[in-house]
Write an enzyme that holds these catalytic residues in place. Structure first.
Site, short mmCIF file in Angstrom:
data_model
loop_
_atom_site.label_atom_id
_atom_site.label_comp_id
_atom_site.label_asym_id
_atom_site.label_seq_id
_atom_site.Cartn_x
_atom_site.Cartn_y
_atom_site.Cartn_z
N GLN A 91 0.92 -1.12 0.06
CA GLN A 91 0.11 0.23 0.03
C GLN A 91 0.91 1.44 0.01
O GLN A 91 2.00 1.20 0.53
CB GLN A 91 -0.92 0.15 1.20
N SER A 105 3.81 -5.87 3.04
CA SER A 105 2.42 -5.93 3.74
C SER A 105 1.32 -6.67 2.94
O SER A 105 1.38 -7.87 2.94
CB SER A 105 2.20 -4.29 3.96
N LEU A 106 0.36 -5.82 2.31
CA LEU A 106 -0.53 -6.63 1.60
C LEU A 106 -0.10 -7.17 0.42
O LEU A 106 -0.82 -8.49 -0.05
CB LEU A 106 -1.66 -5.61 0.98
N ARG A 159 -9.48 -7.72 5.05
CA ARG A 159 -8.24 -7.37 5.70
C ARG A 159 -8.41 -5.75 5.94
O ARG A 159 -8.15 -5.03 6.60
CB ARG A 159 -7.17 -7.91 5.01
N HIS A 177 1.03 -2.01 11.03
CA HIS A 177 1.86 -2.72 11.54
C HIS A 177 2.39 -2.15 13.08
O HIS A 177 3.47 -2.04 13.34
CB HIS A 177 3.06 -2.74 10.54
N GLN A 235 1.51 -10.57 11.32
CA GLN A 235 1.88 -9.56 10.24
C GLN A 235 1.20 -8.16 10.29
O GLN A 235 1.85 -7.08 10.16
CB GLN A 235 1.71 -10.13 8.95
#
Length: 317
Positions: free
Chosen positions: A10, A94-95, A119, A207, A256
């Protein structure tokens, strides 16, 4: 050649992403069109229209960014697989980790898209109206960043928090959390000699432990999912390596969303395993820059456009 495929996260989204693929490749077009249906039970959006036409403000909202980015990644991955190009090692920022699970064959397309829509929704809900901030810290090592975050947390008696969210490459670490705590840590970092501190355009304290509600909701969703054996070796964000036999993918994905992303460690792990070529998939070329600052003697291809894709195919052939 030993190949790694890495997926953007992202912040790399842009209006128009994937439109040239959509117009030229049927497999990509079907993926984007199917994505709208796959996420419809969670997030009402037309993936093609929002990706190609924006507005950027909406495309940058977490609940919309995540399905759009992952649909793009899956579409390009399908085109690579059709050409016989598959990863030996894969990971994502991340994603992007969810796209890596698709590349490895651990989760199928519709499952990935539904999960990533949830998510995005859960992360947006966890953020709420809390004033938050994420900043990229340039020119400070890990220990200094962690110490600055600890000092800022102590300053606010841990009622407001800031954490190191992303270890992107040597000299670039992202901090995340409550806006006031991030500002306080930034002050300490400037005093400690950090070269620059750049605010990022994000909509949540990603995060950090502030995302625990999202992690809890995701854990419940993972119980409904069948995680298959992978065809590629996946390097997981929260540990910066492959999982061991007693580590479970659902637990790593739950962790995560609320803990640090070790991209630098993941890239080094690939290089140490003999990966000499890496393909970055996603808008922008941010990860390619991180790779060049992290390891030597690794050839990197960044696929953002059809031209990038076709040039990479020609060279890889």
């Amino acid at each position: 050649m030993k190949l790694g495929i890495v997926y953007a996260g992202q912040g790399s989204q842009r209006v128009g992403m994937g439109q040239d693929f959509y117009e030229k490749y049927e497999e990509f077009r079907e993926t984007i069109d199917n994505a709208t249906d796959a996420v419809s039970g969670v997030t009402e959006m037309n993936v093609a229209d929002l990706s190609f036409n924006g507005p950027m403000e909406q495309l940058s909202e977490t609940r919309y960014t995540q399905p759009a980015m992952v649909a793009f990644a899956i579409g390009v991955t399908k085109l690579l697989h059709k050409k016989g190009i598959k990863a030996d090692y894969t990971c994502g920022l991340s994603l992007g980790e969810y796209s890596a699970l698709y590349e490895a064959g651990i989760l199928d397309e519709s499952t990935i898209l539904e999960l990533i829509a949830k998510r995005g929704k859960f992360m947006a809900e966890a953020s709420g109206d809390r004033p938050i901030k994420m900043c990229a810290v340039l020119g400070a090592d890990r220990d200094i960043v962690k110490e600055a975050c600890d000092e800022a947390n102590a300053f606010f008696c841990n009622e407001l928090i800031v954490q190191a969210a992303n270890f992107n490459c040597p000299g670039q670490i992202v901090i995340s959390g409550d806006a006031a705590a991030v500002d306080q840590a930034s002050t300490y970092l400037k005093e400690a000699g950090a070269k620059r501190i750049l605010p990022l355009k994000v909509s949540g304290p990603f995060h950090t432990k502030l995302m625990k509600p999202a992690g809890d909701k995701l854990a419940a969703e993972f119980e409904k999912v069948d995680f298959k054996e992978g065809n590629s070796k996946v390097i997981f964000n929260c540990i910066g390596r492959e999982k061991t036999g007693d580590e479970q993918i659902p637990k790593l994905l739950e962790k995560q969303v609320q803990s640090s992303v070790y991209l630098e460690d993941s890239i080094k792990y690939m290089a140490d395993a003999g990966v000499d070529t890496i393909i970055e998939i996603g808008p922008g070329k941010a990860i390619s820059k991180f790779i060049s600052k992290t390891v030597d003697n690794v050839k990197v291809y960044s696929i953002d456009t059809v031209e990038d894709f076709e040039n990479a195919l020609e060279e890889l052939a």
